[in-house]
Structure formats: structure tokens, C-alpha cells
Design a protein around this motif. Sequence first.
Motif, PDB file in Angstrom:
ATOM      1  N   SER A 243       0.729  -0.779   0.060  1.00 31.96           N
ATOM      2  CA  SER A 243       0.126  -0.010  -0.087  1.00 31.96           C
ATOM      3  C   SER A 243       0.667   1.032  -0.056  1.00 31.96           C
ATOM      4  N   VAL A 244       1.054   2.031  -0.722  1.00 32.35           N
ATOM      5  CA  VAL A 244       1.032   3.368  -1.267  1.00 32.35           C
ATOM      6  C   VAL A 244       1.216   4.523  -0.779  1.00 32.35           C
ATOM      7  N   CYS A 245       1.734   5.064   0.209  1.00 40.12           N
ATOM      8  CA  CYS A 245       1.084   6.791   0.467  1.00 40.12           C
ATOM      9  C   CYS A 245       0.948   7.612  -1.026  1.00 40.12           C
ATOM     10  N   ARG A 246       0.315   8.131  -0.906  1.00 42.41           N
ATOM     11  CA  ARG A 246      -0.131   8.811  -2.760  1.00 42.41           C
ATOM     12  C   ARG A 246       0.581  10.279  -2.239  1.00 42.41           C
ATOM     13  N   TYR A 247       0.581  10.685  -0.964  1.00 43.41           N
ATOM     14  CA  TYR A 247       1.835  11.675  -0.705  1.00 43.41           C
ATOM     15  C   TYR A 247       3.182  11.898  -1.013  1.00 43.41           C
TER      16      TYR A 247
ATOM     17  N   HIS B  88       4.982   8.972  -1.076  1.00 44.96           N
ATOM     18  CA  HIS B  88       4.796   8.135  -1.899  1.00 44.96           C
ATOM     19  C   HIS B  88       5.794   6.483  -1.066  1.00 44.96           C
ATOM     20  N   THR B  89       5.557   6.462  -0.124  1.00 41.73           N
ATOM     21  CA  THR B  89       7.086   5.285   1.493  1.00 41.73           C
ATOM     22  C   THR B  89       5.253   4.272   0.701  1.00 41.73           C
ATOM     23  N   GLY B  90       5.665   3.055   0.639  1.00 40.16           N
ATOM     24  CA  GLY B  90       5.424   1.758   1.024  1.00 40.16           C
ATOM     25  C   GLY B  90       5.382   1.481   2.034  1.00 40.16           C
ATOM     26  N   MET B  91       4.070   0.873   2.516  1.00 46.45           N
ATOM     27  CA  MET B  91       3.607   0.274   3.817  1.00 46.45           C
ATOM     28  C   MET B  91       2.801  -1.008   3.051  1.00 46.45           C
ATOM     29  N   GLU B  92       3.550  -1.769   5.070  1.00 50.23           N
ATOM     30  CA  GLU B  92       2.909  -3.123   4.675  1.00 50.23           C
ATOM     31  C   GLU B  92       1.679  -3.782   4.183  1.00 50.23           C
ATOM     32  N   GLY B  93       0.616  -2.768   4.868  1.00 48.65           N
ATOM     33  CA  GLY B  93      -1.111  -2.798   4.032  1.00 48.65           C
ATOM     34  C   GLY B  93      -1.911  -1.538   4.468  1.00 48.65           C
ATOM     35  N   GLU B  94      -2.874  -1.704   4.259  1.00 52.30           N
ATOM     36  CA  GLU B  94      -3.800  -0.789   4.325  1.00 52.30           C
ATOM     37  C   GLU B  94      -4.094  -0.305   5.820  1.00 52.30           C
ATOM     38  N   ARG B  95      -3.707  -1.249   6.592  1.00 54.47           N
ATOM     39  CA  ARG B  95      -3.547  -0.505   8.174  1.00 54.47           C
ATOM     40  C   ARG B  95      -2.778   0.690   8.842  1.00 54.47           C
ATOM     41  N   GLU B  96      -2.002  -0.069   8.174  1.00 54.77           N
ATOM     42  CA  GLU B  96       0.060   0.519   8.234  1.00 54.77           C
ATOM     43  C   GLU B  96      -0.820   2.014   7.596  1.00 54.77           C
ATOM     44  N   LEU B  97      -0.725   1.790   6.165  1.00 53.34           N
ATOM     45  CA  LEU B  97      -1.729   3.175   5.418  1.00 53.34           C
ATOM     46  C   LEU B  97      -2.803   4.109   5.949  1.00 53.34           C
ATOM     47  N   GLU B  98      -3.445   3.337   6.585  1.00 55.02           N
ATOM     48  CA  GLU B  98      -4.002   4.208   7.327  1.00 55.02           C
ATOM     49  C   GLU B  98      -3.836   5.012   8.833  1.00 55.02           C
TER      50      GLU B  98
ATOM     51  N   CYS C  79       1.859  11.654   7.781  1.00 48.64           N
ATOM     52  CA  CYS C  79       2.713  11.975   6.662  1.00 48.64           C
ATOM     53  C   CYS C  79       3.113  13.127   6.643  1.00 48.64           C
ATOM     54  N   GLY C  80       4.308  13.782   6.764  1.00 51.04           N
ATOM     55  CA  GLY C  80       5.126  15.183   6.189  1.00 51.04           C
ATOM     56  C   GLY C  80       4.064  15.480   5.450  1.00 51.04           C
ATOM     57  N   VAL C  81       3.743  14.936   4.095  1.00 48.25           N
ATOM     58  CA  VAL C  81       3.900  15.396   2.760  1.00 48.25           C
ATOM     59  C   VAL C  81       2.472  15.649   2.878  1.00 48.25           C
ATOM     60  N   LYS C  82       1.812  14.623   3.778  1.00 51.49           N
ATOM     61  CA  LYS C  82       0.681  15.193   3.278  1.00 51.49           C
ATOM     62  C   LYS C  82       0.018  16.752   4.065  1.00 51.49           C
ATOM     63  N   GLN C  83       1.096  16.794   5.626  1.00 56.27           N
ATOM     64  CA  GLN C  83       1.150  17.681   6.408  1.00 56.27           C
ATOM     65  C   GLN C  83       1.434  19.037   5.790  1.00 56.27           C
ATOM     66  N   ALA C  84       2.142  19.354   4.627  1.00 52.36           N
ATOM     67  CA  ALA C  84       2.905  20.029   4.408  1.00 52.36           C
ATOM     68  C   ALA C  84       1.782  20.934   3.191  1.00 52.36           C
TER      69      ALA C  84
END
Length: 171
Positions: free
Chosen positions: A137-141, A143-153, A166-171
Motif C-alpha cells: 500500500s503506497v502513500c499517495r503523498y 510515495h512510501t510503501g506500507m506493509e498493508g492498508e492498516r499501516e497506510l491508514e 505523513c509529513g508530505v500530507k501535513q505540508a
Amino acid sequence: VNRGEAIPEGVLFGPYTGEFIPAAEYEEIKKAKMESGNAWEIRDQYNNKTVGYIDPGMNPDPQLHWMAKINCPNKGKAQNLVAFQLAGQIYYRVKENILWGEELLVWYGKPYAEKMGINMETVEQFTRKEDHTKEASVCRYCHTGMEGERELEEHLGKGDGHAYRCGVKQA
């Protein structure tokens, strides 16, 4: 297929409707090869084991169980919904705007995709340079890969200081 206005990113659909079937009972249904093909697995609160399934049945009423009619994409890029479990229920979150005429598509998971004949060797599970063999699961902000949806959420959520993790989303 979306036949209305654009569905914006972040919209939630659900919960997925159907009968809750305890895991032991569902195993008997599997042994008898009587699965509907529409059931979602429900995990315990620690995600350690399957406790049951939510199943709308073999021929679900499209008005009552419309989420059961959403297909699985055969290419990762086509997915526009993300399924997740919350409080023992399944929901779909829109991961990018869905325009008029676009089909709603949610990834069912590797085991089901294989049963449906989707070639797991050719489907993109992760589109970055690395060669991953597990779903990511990849953060669209950022682009860091996460192990799964729970980690991404969790990564996309707000921390104790009410700032996005997510520092990029924060900005």
C-alpha cells in the motif's frame, strides 16, 4: 459504473451487507464448494485470525447488496476503491476521484484474485522501481510503501498532536 457526478476521493461506502457466517461454519461451506464468491473475510480485532465472513449470498439483490457487484481490477492501476475493516464491518474508501462512466473497482486480495484467474505474475502489485512480491500500500503523498492498508491508514491519520503523521500530507 459511476452514472452520477464525480465521486470524490475519501468518500466511504458501507458497511458491506450480508449475513455474518462464523468461520467454522464457513469452512463447511467451502468444503461443500458452496461459496457464493461474494463473501468478505472478517478478522479479529488484533488481525490474528479470521472470525467469520460477511456474505450477501450467491445471487445478491443489486439494490440491497450493491457493494457485492463491484468488480476486482485485473491491473493494480485500475483500482479506485480500497476495502478495509472497521469494527467488524467492511467499508470501501474512494482512493481517487471516480468520474462519470468509470467502473468502481476494489482489490479483493491475492487468494481471491488467483481463484478468479488473475495472473499474479503480471498484475502490478507495486508500481515503483523495487520488485516486491507481496501486495503493498503506497502513500499517495510521500510515495512510501506500507506493509498493508492498516499501516497506510495509520500513516495518513493524525497523531496525538492532531498533525498528520505523513509529513508530505501535513505540508
